[in-house]
Enzyme design. Structure first.
Site, PDB file in Angstrom:
ATOM      1  N   MET A  58      -8.143  -3.976  66.776  1.00  0.00           N
ATOM      2  CA  MET A  58      -8.747  -2.869  66.035  1.00  0.00           C
ATOM      3  C   MET A  58      -7.679  -2.187  65.186  1.00  0.00           C
ATOM      4  O   MET A  58      -6.633  -1.779  65.682  1.00  0.00           O
ATOM      5  CB  MET A  58      -9.373  -1.851  66.988  1.00  0.00           C
ATOM      6  CG  MET A  58     -10.055  -0.692  66.268  1.00  0.00           C
ATOM      7  SD  MET A  58     -10.918   0.422  67.403  1.00  0.00           S
ATOM      8  CE  MET A  58      -9.518   1.304  68.100  1.00  0.00           C
ATOM      9  N   CYS A  59      -7.923  -2.093  63.885  1.00  0.00           N
ATOM     10  CA  CYS A  59      -7.022  -1.420  62.956  1.00  0.00           C
ATOM     11  C   CYS A  59      -7.845  -0.534  62.031  1.00  0.00           C
ATOM     12  O   CYS A  59      -9.069  -0.655  61.961  1.00  0.00           O
ATOM     13  CB  CYS A  59      -6.237  -2.437  62.125  1.00  0.00           C
ATOM     14  SG  CYS A  59      -5.160  -3.527  63.097  1.00  0.00           S
ATOM     15  N   GLY A  60      -7.170   0.331  61.301  1.00  0.00           N
ATOM     16  CA  GLY A  60      -7.841   1.168  60.325  1.00  0.00           C
ATOM     17  C   GLY A  60      -7.285   0.890  58.944  1.00  0.00           C
ATOM     18  O   GLY A  60      -6.060   0.862  58.759  1.00  0.00           O
ATOM     19  N   ARG A 108      -7.562   4.308  65.338  1.00  0.00           N
ATOM     20  CA  ARG A 108      -7.907   2.897  65.262  1.00  0.00           C
ATOM     21  C   ARG A 108      -6.683   2.000  65.413  1.00  0.00           C
ATOM     22  O   ARG A 108      -6.820   0.777  65.507  1.00  0.00           O
ATOM     23  CB  ARG A 108      -8.619   2.587  63.946  1.00  0.00           C
ATOM     24  CG  ARG A 108     -10.000   3.226  63.823  1.00  0.00           C
ATOM     25  CD  ARG A 108     -10.763   2.661  62.640  1.00  0.00           C
ATOM     26  NE  ARG A 108     -10.951   1.216  62.772  1.00  0.00           N
ATOM     27  CZ  ARG A 108     -11.933   0.644  63.472  1.00  0.00           C
ATOM     28  NH1 ARG A 108     -12.824   1.394  64.108  1.00  0.00           N
ATOM     29  NH2 ARG A 108     -12.029  -0.665  63.535  1.00  0.00           N
ATOM     30  N   ASN A 140      -8.116  -6.100  58.583  1.00  0.00           N
ATOM     31  CA  ASN A 140      -8.651  -5.768  59.897  1.00  0.00           C
ATOM     32  C   ASN A 140      -9.408  -6.986  60.387  1.00  0.00           C
ATOM     33  O   ASN A 140     -10.374  -7.424  59.754  1.00  0.00           O
ATOM     34  CB  ASN A 140      -9.582  -4.558  59.805  1.00  0.00           C
ATOM     35  CG  ASN A 140     -10.088  -4.113  61.168  1.00  0.00           C
ATOM     36  OD1 ASN A 140      -9.488  -4.433  62.192  1.00  0.00           O
ATOM     37  ND2 ASN A 140     -11.170  -3.360  61.179  1.00  0.00           N
TER      38      ASN A 140
END
Length: 300
Positions: free
Chosen positions: A1-3, A32, A174
């Site tokens: 999970m990344c932003g 995130r 992402n």
């Protein structure tokens, strides 16, 4: 999970606010992925001038006297140090600067090159990264940002996004690619080089290779839908352009907004809520396997 976030300005009067707006968007996405963060800022290029964004784990050593050393090496340059990074502006060729750095300052890493892009990335929270490089004060035409939760590689500066593998081109991602090792081997045979094992660097290199064949960003992103396996959302910047694409499943969250003043991307809508005029913007979720692409040069 990344932003991930992105902002492409149509309205020139907003350019002094790009750094501030993009910083706020990225900080909103902190939960995130809090282990590292980065931002790429694009500005109008100066004719005949190249920029290289450098990074060092020992900036007091590696950047000391760098401007004078470059000039002594017949490379006219201006060096601006920002914490662990430095921006070299030069009228010499990028290859000349690379050769000089390899021989004279081998510990320096090159984060990005081009006529218009500057890339700042480090481990740590987005707020801390933004503050370290004074990103809020930066002006520009467009930019992208990323806050990372490392799931497949170490938490390092090189592993942080954006990834840049070509002049004025960089990518934030992402998701996860399943065929990046095979694709990396193919790209190496074509002459590409890699500094990490991160699948996102492979995606960036793929786009660089495709654009090197004469394709524009939109065409390169379209090709990625056939050639890259896995789940992904890419936000990509070029010297004059900004593009978004999601894989055919599109399981990663994404939202976009467009007004007469800008186009914005965020992993979640809350990243966009403080943008001017957001209450009347056209807001939508990007469709799966669909390329969205804006370009200042084509709009001119």
């Amino acid at each position: 999970m990344c932003g991930i976030v992105g902002l492409f300005l149509k309205d020139e009067t907003l350019r002094p606010e790009l750094g501030r707006m993009l910083s706020d968007m990225l900080i909103t996405m902190t939960d995130r992925g809090p282990d590292s963060a980065g931002i790429a800022i694009y500005n109008a290029p100066s004719a005949g001038t190249w920029k290289l964004t450098l990074q060092s784990a020992e900036p007091d050593v590696d950047f000391a006297g760098l401007s004078e050393a470059l000039v002594a090496g017949n490379i006219p340059a201006r060096v601006t140090v920002k914490d662990t990074h430095a921006v070299v502006e030069t009228t010499a060729g990028i290859a000349d600067v690379r050769t000089f750095l390899t021989e004279a300052r081998p510990k320096i890493r090159i984060m990005g090159t081009g006529e218009s892009v500057e890339i700042y990335k480090e481990t740590g929270l987005p707020k801390d990264v933004v503050d370290r490089f004074n990103v809020r004060a930066m002006s520009g035409t467009h930019g992208i940002g990323h806050t990372r939760m490392a799931t497949e590689s170490a938490v390092t500066t090189l592993g942080a996004h954006p990834f840049s593998t070509g002049a004025d081109q960089c990518l934030v991602h992402n998701g996860s690619l399943s065929n990046h090792n095979n694709l990396r081997r193919t790209l190496i045979r074509e002459g590409m080089t890699f500094e990490t094992q991160n699948d996102s660097e492979v995606a960036a290199a793929y786009l660089t290779a495709e654009m090197g064949k004469g394709k524009d960003l939109g065409e390169a992103l379209t090709g990625a839908l056939d050639d890259l396996d896995g789940f992904f959302t890419f936000v990509v910047g070029t010297k004059s352009g900004f593009g978004v694409v999601r894989d055919p499943i599109a399981c990663k969250p994404a939202v976009m907004a467009e007004t007469d003043q800008y186009v914005a991307f965020g992993s979640e809508y809350r990243a966009l809520v403080n943008l001017p005029g957001i209450e009347t913007a056209r807001v939508w979720e990007p469709e799966p396997a669909t390329v969205y692409f804006w370009d200042h040069e084509k709009a001119a």
